[in-house]
Design a protein around this motif. Sequence first.
Motif, short mmCIF file in Angstrom:
data_model
loop_
_atom_site.label_atom_id
_atom_site.label_comp_id
_atom_site.label_asym_id
_atom_site.label_seq_id
_atom_site.Cartn_x
_atom_site.Cartn_y
_atom_site.Cartn_z
N ILE A 19 28.53 35.10 -5.66
CA ILE A 19 27.72 33.99 -5.14
C ILE A 19 26.30 34.21 -5.64
N ILE A 20 25.77 33.25 -6.39
CA ILE A 20 24.41 33.37 -6.95
C ILE A 20 23.49 32.44 -6.18
N ARG A 21 22.34 32.96 -5.73
CA ARG A 21 21.37 32.08 -5.05
C ARG A 21 20.67 31.19 -6.08
N SER A 64 17.33 31.92 -7.90
CA SER A 64 17.24 32.87 -9.01
C SER A 64 17.69 32.29 -10.35
N GLY A 75 17.35 36.61 2.74
CA GLY A 75 17.99 35.84 1.69
C GLY A 75 17.08 35.60 0.50
N ASP A 76 15.81 35.46 0.77
CA ASP A 76 14.83 35.19 -0.28
C ASP A 76 14.81 36.29 -1.36
N SER A 77 15.24 37.49 -1.02
CA SER A 77 15.24 38.60 -1.98
C SER A 77 16.55 38.75 -2.73
N VAL A 78 17.55 37.96 -2.35
CA VAL A 78 18.90 38.12 -2.91
C VAL A 78 19.05 37.34 -4.21
N VAL A 79 19.56 37.99 -5.25
CA VAL A 79 19.90 37.30 -6.50
C VAL A 79 21.37 36.89 -6.47
N PHE A 80 22.26 37.85 -6.24
CA PHE A 80 23.67 37.47 -6.09
C PHE A 80 24.39 38.45 -5.19
#
Lengths: 78, 78, 78, 78, 78, 78, 78
Positions: free
Chosen positions: A65-67, A70, B68-73
């Motif tokens: 799962i990719i945010r 990014s 969540g703001d720091s998450v890429v995947f």
Amino acid sequence: MIFMSAQRPLDVLNRALGSSVLVSLKGGRELRGKLSGFDVHVNLVLEDAEELHGNESVKRYGTMIIRGDSVVFISPAG
Amino acid sequence: MIFMSAQRPLDVLNRALGSSVLVSLKGGRELRGKLSGFDVHVNLVLEDAEELHGNESVKRYGTMIIRGDSVVFISPAG
Amino acid sequence: MIFMSAQRPLDVLNRALGSSVLVSLKGGRELRGKLSGFDVHVNLVLEDAEELHGNESVKRYGTMIIRGDSVVFISPAG
Amino acid sequence: MIFMSAQRPLDVLNRALGSSVLVSLKGGRELRGKLSGFDVHVNLVLEDAEELHGNESVKRYGTMIIRGDSVVFISPAG
Amino acid sequence: MIFMSAQRPLDVLNRALGSSVLVSLKGGRELRGKLSGFDVHVNLVLEDAEELHGNESVKRYGTMIIRGDSVVFISPAG
Amino acid sequence: MIFMSAQRPLDVLNRALGSSVLVSLKGGRELRGKLSGFDVHVNLVLEDAEELHGNESVKRYGTMIIRGDSVVFISPAG
Amino acid sequence: MIFMSAQRPLDVLNRALGSSVLVSLKGGRELRGKLSGFDVHVNLVLEDAEELHGNESVKRYGTMIIRGDSVVFISPAG
């Protein structure tokens, strides 16, 4: 000039469901996998995902799962 | 072309509850742990979290709340 | 597979009130202190806060309000 | 375990009005001054503000309005 | 302790209208000019603006509209 | 002190329509062109746009749409 | 001074549909392709997209969806 009707970005993503896509991330990382889902934030679900350096696969991830935050671009032809 | 119904990213996260996930953060850090919760901002709760360099564990954290703001995947197969 | 009910990230923070937490910030700084408050933006209040390099305390701050936007993760076991 | 009622971050800021605070900014700059105002975005007003390198004052500014978006943390004990 | 009523950040900006202000931007650039307008996003209008290195003027710009998103702090005493 | 009525930033941009403006972008790039449009996000339209290094033109672009999010400041006197 | 009616940025993008555009991204990458769609977030769809170094094509992508958040500017004359 040829008349062209505009394509909405999310419609283009929708047509790419089930196909292989190349995903370019902020900071320069590149991922490739089969697009199996997305939402309006451009959060993506890839299956059989792998990370690429140049055109070579360097790591395999399975589902990912990719945010959307990014993501720089997505290319269905990748 | 095979018909494919789209998976929503948060549904994929939901199915990963209770399983080990790999989390890639902005700036390149990687964490691994058992996903025990999340919310619509993709804030995550990991149990038995550890930080990885390459595939090796370099630090253990127990429970961890990731913004969540720091998450890429996130990769459930990790 | 064992059934697992999801934990909401803010509920996990709430249970950490009064306990020591490790806070990892964007850019790599690490802080430790007793969590005495937070809000929905994940703004945090720490008491007896100290900055860490590795596992060593390098500076003491007393009370500290941290903006959620700067937080990467919070570990109650820290 | 001792019962602890949570403190809201903005209430802690409110109690710091009129006191000296240390403000850590994104990118590593540190400011110190008397907190004379703030708003819900954590925009701050400092009086007799000065910039610090380590613990030494390197520049004096008088009144200063700091945008909350640039703030990492605020320590009333600074 | 002396009682102090809080000053709202935008009220402090409002009192600085017509005066010289120092504006510190993300990335370290510093500008100085006469503040002739602003809005709730802290977008600013400066007249007779100049860019500073240290305390020296290195470039003159006349009128300038600065996006609030780029502003770190504003000091009316500058 | 002379009385000064505040100028709203978008009104100042509006008066610059049809004039040459200098646009400073995040990351340090500088563009110059005739401002022919903008919106509330400070997205800009320039005509006869050119990129500058120092005061020299290094590349010409014709029409250009600039996203407001990338803009640091706009100077109508540029 | 010549009277000039303002052009809205999205109207200028709309007129570029079907034409070749140059897209400059945060971090300095440059892409070129035929603009075939966009939305209010300035998410873009390019056809026959290619990445440029200087003015030379270094990679071809076919269709590409670019997130608006990564876009610095778009030049229809590119």
